[in-house]
Design a protein around this motif. Structure first.
Motif, PDB file in Angstrom:
ATOM      1  N   ALA A 216       0.954  -1.284  -0.033  1.00  0.00           N
ATOM      2  CA  ALA A 216       0.014  -0.049  -0.004  1.00  0.00           C
ATOM      3  C   ALA A 216       0.772   1.188  -0.166  1.00  0.00           C
ATOM      4  CB  ALA A 216      -0.974  -0.086   1.267  1.00  0.00           C
ATOM      5  N   PHE A 217       0.624   2.177  -0.489  1.00  0.00           N
ATOM      6  CA  PHE A 217       1.180   3.433  -0.820  1.00  0.00           C
ATOM      7  C   PHE A 217       0.340   4.620  -0.304  1.00  0.00           C
ATOM      8  CE2 PHE A 217       2.516   1.072  -4.405  1.00  0.00           C
ATOM      9  CZ  PHE A 217       3.871   1.292  -4.506  1.00  0.00           C
ATOM     10  N   LEU A 218       0.681   5.239   0.722  1.00  0.00           N
ATOM     11  CA  LEU A 218      -0.085   6.499   1.444  1.00  0.00           C
ATOM     12  C   LEU A 218       0.458   7.643   0.919  1.00  0.00           C
ATOM     13  CD1 LEU A 218      -2.291   7.555   3.409  1.00  0.00           C
ATOM     14  CD2 LEU A 218      -0.350   7.196   5.314  1.00  0.00           C
ATOM     15  N   VAL A 219      -0.234   8.478   0.187  1.00  0.00           N
ATOM     16  CA  VAL A 219       0.084   9.735  -0.375  1.00  0.00           C
ATOM     17  C   VAL A 219      -0.560  10.938   0.121  1.00  0.00           C
ATOM     18  CG1 VAL A 219       0.500  10.830  -2.670  1.00  0.00           C
ATOM     19  CG2 VAL A 219       0.655   8.172  -2.592  1.00  0.00           C
ATOM     20  N   GLU A 220       0.340  11.916   0.424  1.00  0.00           N
ATOM     21  CA  GLU A 220      -0.170  13.028   0.933  1.00  0.00           C
ATOM     22  C   GLU A 220       0.334  13.977  -0.321  1.00  0.00           C
ATOM     23  OE1 GLU A 220      -1.649  15.750   3.710  1.00  0.00           O
ATOM     24  OE2 GLU A 220      -1.268  13.636   4.003  1.00  0.00           O
ATOM     25  N   GLY A 221      -0.798  14.703  -1.067  1.00  0.00           N
ATOM     26  CA  GLY A 221      -0.511  15.203  -2.325  1.00  0.00           C
ATOM     27  C   GLY A 221      -0.864  16.750  -2.537  1.00  0.00           C
ATOM     28  N   SER A 222      -0.047  17.422  -3.271  1.00  0.00           N
ATOM     29  CA  SER A 222      -0.661  18.746  -3.692  1.00  0.00           C
ATOM     30  C   SER A 222       0.107  19.045  -5.075  1.00  0.00           C
ATOM     31  CB  SER A 222      -0.426  20.012  -2.607  1.00  0.00           C
ATOM     32  OG  SER A 222       0.853  19.978  -2.176  1.00  0.00           O
ATOM     33  N   GLY A 223      -0.171  19.944  -5.643  1.00  0.00           N
ATOM     34  CA  GLY A 223       0.348  20.539  -6.858  1.00  0.00           C
ATOM     35  C   GLY A 223       0.234  19.554  -8.054  1.00  0.00           C
ATOM     36  N   ASN A 224       1.282  19.059  -8.640  1.00  0.00           N
ATOM     37  CA  ASN A 224       1.297  18.494  -9.965  1.00  0.00           C
ATOM     38  C   ASN A 224       1.237  16.907  -9.586  1.00  0.00           C
ATOM     39  OD1 ASN A 224       1.911  17.153 -12.528  1.00  0.00           O
ATOM     40  ND2 ASN A 224       3.353  18.494 -12.945  1.00  0.00           N
ATOM     41  N   GLU A 225       0.019  16.369 -10.240  1.00  0.00           N
ATOM     42  CA  GLU A 225      -0.327  15.063  -9.888  1.00  0.00           C
ATOM     43  C   GLU A 225       0.327  13.967 -10.996  1.00  0.00           C
ATOM     44  OE1 GLU A 225      -3.585  16.135 -12.880  1.00  0.00           O
ATOM     45  OE2 GLU A 225      -2.419  17.247 -11.218  1.00  0.00           O
ATOM     46  N   HIS A 226       0.829  14.362 -12.230  1.00  0.00           N
ATOM     47  CA  HIS A 226       1.142  13.805 -13.188  1.00  0.00           C
ATOM     48  C   HIS A 226       2.303  12.443 -12.820  1.00  0.00           C
ATOM     49  CE1 HIS A 226      -0.969  16.176 -15.959  1.00  0.00           C
ATOM     50  NE2 HIS A 226      -0.345  17.060 -15.474  1.00  0.00           N
ATOM     51  N   ILE A 227       3.164  12.776 -11.943  1.00  0.00           N
ATOM     52  CA  ILE A 227       4.181  11.716 -11.652  1.00  0.00           C
ATOM     53  C   ILE A 227       3.540  10.620 -10.768  1.00  0.00           C
ATOM     54  CG2 ILE A 227       6.051  11.048 -10.068  1.00  0.00           C
ATOM     55  CD1 ILE A 227       7.395  12.965 -11.935  1.00  0.00           C
ATOM     56  N   LEU A 228       2.639  10.887 -10.004  1.00  0.00           N
ATOM     57  CA  LEU A 228       1.668   9.971  -9.310  1.00  0.00           C
ATOM     58  C   LEU A 228       0.856   9.185  -9.922  1.00  0.00           C
ATOM     59  CD1 LEU A 228       0.793   8.732  -6.568  1.00  0.00           C
ATOM     60  CD2 LEU A 228      -0.947  10.967  -6.396  1.00  0.00           C
ATOM     61  N   LYS A 229       0.332   9.638 -11.220  1.00  0.00           N
ATOM     62  CA  LYS A 229      -0.662   9.070 -11.928  1.00  0.00           C
ATOM     63  C   LYS A 229       0.289   8.152 -12.886  1.00  0.00           C
ATOM     64  CE  LYS A 229      -4.684  12.126 -12.506  1.00  0.00           C
ATOM     65  NZ  LYS A 229      -5.322  12.735 -13.331  1.00  0.00           N
ATOM     66  N   GLN A 230       1.411   8.515 -13.066  1.00  0.00           N
ATOM     67  CA  GLN A 230       2.370   7.414 -13.746  1.00  0.00           C
ATOM     68  C   GLN A 230       2.586   6.350 -13.062  1.00  0.00           C
ATOM     69  OE1 GLN A 230       5.706  10.149 -15.030  1.00  0.00           O
ATOM     70  NE2 GLN A 230       4.863   9.925 -16.878  1.00  0.00           N
ATOM     71  N   MET A 231       2.987   6.426 -11.785  1.00  0.00           N
ATOM     72  CA  MET A 231       3.300   5.685 -10.601  1.00  0.00           C
ATOM     73  C   MET A 231       1.982   4.663 -10.603  1.00  0.00           C
ATOM     74  SD  MET A 231       4.743   6.049  -6.802  1.00  0.00           S
ATOM     75  CE  MET A 231       4.694   5.046  -5.789  1.00  0.00           C
ATOM     76  N   MET A 232       0.765   5.214 -10.407  1.00  0.00           N
ATOM     77  CA  MET A 232      -0.326   4.601 -10.546  1.00  0.00           C
ATOM     78  C   MET A 232      -0.467   3.443 -11.739  1.00  0.00           C
ATOM     79  SD  MET A 232      -3.046   7.202  -8.936  1.00  0.00           S
ATOM     80  CE  MET A 232      -3.095   7.476  -6.978  1.00  0.00           C
ATOM     81  N   SER A 233      -0.120   4.163 -12.962  1.00  0.00           N
ATOM     82  CA  SER A 233      -0.182   3.381 -13.922  1.00  0.00           C
ATOM     83  C   SER A 233       0.462   2.067 -13.888  1.00  0.00           C
ATOM     84  CB  SER A 233       0.093   4.340 -15.130  1.00  0.00           C
ATOM     85  OG  SER A 233      -1.116   4.988 -15.430  1.00  0.00           O
ATOM     86  N   LEU A 234       1.746   2.300 -13.429  1.00  0.00           N
ATOM     87  CA  LEU A 234       2.967   1.343 -13.340  1.00  0.00           C
ATOM     88  C   LEU A 234       2.458   0.516 -12.364  1.00  0.00           C
ATOM     89  CD1 LEU A 234       6.058   3.360 -13.432  1.00  0.00           C
ATOM     90  CD2 LEU A 234       5.422   1.850 -15.170  1.00  0.00           C
ATOM     91  N   PHE A 235       1.809   0.600 -11.246  1.00  0.00           N
ATOM     92  CA  PHE A 235       1.348  -0.440 -10.252  1.00  0.00           C
ATOM     93  C   PHE A 235      -0.120  -0.447 -10.319  1.00  0.00           C
ATOM     94  CE2 PHE A 235       5.402   1.561  -8.688  1.00  0.00           C
ATOM     95  CZ  PHE A 235       6.213   0.548  -8.684  1.00  0.00           C
ATOM     96  N   SER A 236      -0.563  -0.926 -11.417  1.00  0.00           N
ATOM     97  CA  SER A 236      -2.175  -1.010 -11.549  1.00  0.00           C
ATOM     98  C   SER A 236      -2.581  -2.413 -11.154  1.00  0.00           C
ATOM     99  CB  SER A 236      -2.423  -0.498 -12.906  1.00  0.00           C
ATOM    100  OG  SER A 236      -2.088  -1.112 -13.865  1.00  0.00           O
ATOM    101  N   THR A 237      -1.948  -3.244 -10.592  1.00  0.00           N
ATOM    102  CA  THR A 237      -2.310  -4.630 -10.465  1.00  0.00           C
ATOM    103  C   THR A 237      -2.964  -4.668  -9.120  1.00  0.00           C
ATOM    104  OG1 THR A 237      -0.206  -5.507  -9.302  1.00  0.00           O
ATOM    105  CG2 THR A 237      -0.412  -5.538 -11.643  1.00  0.00           C
ATOM    106  N   GLN A 238      -3.642  -5.599  -8.635  1.00  0.00           N
ATOM    107  CA  GLN A 238      -4.646  -5.978  -7.414  1.00  0.00           C
ATOM    108  C   GLN A 238      -3.335  -6.083  -6.190  1.00  0.00           C
ATOM    109  OE1 GLN A 238      -7.018  -9.183  -7.923  1.00  0.00           O
ATOM    110  NE2 GLN A 238      -8.276  -8.266  -9.240  1.00  0.00           N
ATOM    111  N   GLU A 239      -2.183  -6.273  -6.581  1.00  0.00           N
ATOM    112  CA  GLU A 239      -1.095  -6.259  -5.449  1.00  0.00           C
ATOM    113  C   GLU A 239      -0.672  -5.026  -4.704  1.00  0.00           C
ATOM    114  OE1 GLU A 239       2.590  -8.324  -6.317  1.00  0.00           O
ATOM    115  OE2 GLU A 239       1.629  -9.192  -8.167  1.00  0.00           O
TER     116      GLU A 239
END
Length: 66
Positions: free
Chosen positions: A7-30
């Protein structure tokens, strides 16, 4: 949530593009993302296309420098 092993706990603000890239890379049920996006951020990103994400309701966050 289907019993993720990571699990990744993310506290975010600003530019979400890197986070979305990471989410795409780790898009499995694991993997699962728990995201809080600061209400004071100029943009409120849409993570609805990701099924492995839980959004914590947005709220104002006060850091030590605020």
């Amino acid at each position: 949530m289907n019993n993720p092993t990571h699990a990744f706990l993310v506290e975010g603000s600003g530019n979400e593009h890197i986070l979305k890239q990471m989410m795409s890379l780790f898009s499995t049920q694991e993997f699962h993302f728990i995201v809080h996006w600061d209400r004071k951020s100029a943009n409120q990103p849409d993570f609805s296309k990701f099924s492995n994400v839980t959004i914590i309701p947005s709220m104002s966050v006060f850091w030590g420098t605020d």
